[in-house]
Design a protein around this motif. Sequence first.
Motif, short mmCIF file in Angstrom:
data_model
loop_
_atom_site.label_atom_id
_atom_site.label_comp_id
_atom_site.label_asym_id
_atom_site.label_seq_id
_atom_site.Cartn_x
_atom_site.Cartn_y
_atom_site.Cartn_z
N GLN A 55 0.84 -1.20 0.00
CA GLN A 55 0.00 0.00 0.00
C GLN A 55 0.87 1.25 0.00
OE1 GLN A 55 -2.24 -1.17 3.58
NE2 GLN A 55 -4.08 -0.56 2.44
N ALA A 56 1.90 1.26 0.83
CA ALA A 56 2.81 2.41 0.89
C ALA A 56 3.49 2.61 -0.46
CB ALA A 56 3.85 2.20 1.99
N TYR A 57 3.95 1.51 -1.04
CA TYR A 57 4.62 1.59 -2.33
C TYR A 57 3.70 2.16 -3.40
CZ TYR A 57 6.72 0.21 -6.74
OH TYR A 57 7.22 0.23 -8.00
N GLN A 58 2.48 1.65 -3.48
CA GLN A 58 1.54 2.12 -4.50
C GLN A 58 1.20 3.60 -4.32
OE1 GLN A 58 0.63 0.66 -7.30
NE2 GLN A 58 1.88 -1.11 -6.73
N LYS A 59 1.00 4.02 -3.09
CA LYS A 59 0.67 5.41 -2.83
C LYS A 59 1.85 6.32 -3.17
CE LYS A 59 -1.85 8.80 -1.42
NZ LYS A 59 -2.83 9.37 -2.31
N ILE A 60 3.07 5.90 -2.82
CA ILE A 60 4.25 6.70 -3.17
C ILE A 60 4.42 6.77 -4.68
CG2 ILE A 60 6.79 6.76 -3.03
CD1 ILE A 60 6.47 5.64 -0.15
N LYS A 61 4.14 5.66 -5.36
CA LYS A 61 4.22 5.64 -6.82
C LYS A 61 3.23 6.64 -7.42
CE LYS A 61 4.23 2.26 -10.57
NZ LYS A 61 4.05 0.84 -10.91
N GLU A 62 2.01 6.70 -6.88
CA GLU A 62 1.01 7.67 -7.35
C GLU A 62 1.48 9.11 -7.10
OE1 GLU A 62 -2.78 6.93 -5.50
OE2 GLU A 62 -2.69 4.80 -6.01
N LEU A 63 2.03 9.34 -5.92
CA LEU A 63 2.52 10.68 -5.59
C LEU A 63 3.66 11.08 -6.53
CD1 LEU A 63 2.58 10.43 -1.70
CD2 LEU A 63 1.01 11.82 -3.09
N TRP A 64 4.54 10.12 -6.85
CA TRP A 64 5.66 10.39 -7.75
C TRP A 64 5.14 10.78 -9.14
CZ3 TRP A 64 10.42 11.79 -7.77
CH2 TRP A 64 11.17 11.69 -8.93
N LYS A 65 4.13 10.04 -9.63
CA LYS A 65 3.56 10.36 -10.94
C LYS A 65 2.95 11.75 -10.95
CE LYS A 65 2.64 5.65 -12.50
NZ LYS A 65 1.61 4.67 -12.87
N LYS A 66 2.29 12.10 -9.85
CA LYS A 66 1.69 13.43 -9.71
C LYS A 66 2.77 14.51 -9.74
CE LYS A 66 -1.18 15.94 -6.40
NZ LYS A 66 -1.82 15.86 -5.09
N LEU A 67 3.87 14.28 -9.02
CA LEU A 67 4.98 15.25 -9.00
C LEU A 67 5.62 15.36 -10.37
CD1 LEU A 67 6.73 17.13 -7.23
CD2 LEU A 67 8.25 15.17 -6.88
N LYS A 68 5.80 14.24 -11.03
CA LYS A 68 6.40 14.22 -12.37
C LYS A 68 5.53 14.99 -13.37
CE LYS A 68 8.67 10.85 -15.32
NZ LYS A 68 8.91 9.43 -15.56
N LEU A 69 4.21 14.80 -13.27
CA LEU A 69 3.28 15.53 -14.14
C LEU A 69 3.37 17.03 -13.87
CD1 LEU A 69 1.00 15.49 -16.24
CD2 LEU A 69 -0.60 15.21 -14.33
N SER A 70 3.46 17.39 -12.60
CA SER A 70 3.60 18.79 -12.22
C SER A 70 4.86 19.39 -12.85
CB SER A 70 3.66 18.90 -10.70
OG SER A 70 4.20 20.12 -10.28
N LYS A 71 5.96 18.65 -12.77
CA LYS A 71 7.23 19.11 -13.36
C LYS A 71 7.08 19.33 -14.86
CE LYS A 71 11.98 17.55 -14.12
NZ LYS A 71 11.98 17.33 -15.55
N HIS A 72 6.42 18.39 -15.51
CA HIS A 72 6.23 18.48 -16.96
C HIS A 72 5.33 19.68 -17.31
CE1 HIS A 72 5.76 17.27 -21.11
NE2 HIS A 72 4.45 17.30 -20.95
N GLU A 73 4.22 19.83 -16.60
CA GLU A 73 3.29 20.92 -16.89
C GLU A 73 3.90 22.29 -16.63
OE1 GLU A 73 -0.12 19.92 -14.52
OE2 GLU A 73 -0.97 18.64 -16.11
N LEU A 74 4.76 22.39 -15.62
CA LEU A 74 5.41 23.66 -15.29
C LEU A 74 6.65 23.91 -16.15
CD1 LEU A 74 5.05 23.45 -11.42
CD2 LEU A 74 3.85 25.04 -12.94
#
Length: 96
Positions: A55-74
């Motif tokens: 569960q921790a791994y999956q949630k961290i993976k989701e957070l990482w994707k969200k951060l990566k998307l933020s980096k790309h959009e900005l």
Amino acid sequence: MASNQDKDQFFYPRYPYRGEVKPENVVFNANLQEFAQEVNYLCNLETAGKIKPEQAYQKIKELWKKLKLSKHELKIGENLFDQEFDDDNENGTENE
């Protein structure tokens, strides 16, 4: 008794941005701090046995994707030199 603001500062600390001040950098820094804080919570929950490692791994993976998307959009860290050369070429064409 501590005020709500003191509690918020304790539980959700924010640190001032010290890099090149551009709106996208400040926003990304806030996103990065939030990411780090949430990963810290998840690690603590997993260590305490409150959530499963998967569960921790999956949630961290989701957070990482969200951060990566933020980096790309900005457009953080994109090839800045190409933008400078494009500007130079546009100026060169206008003078001809």
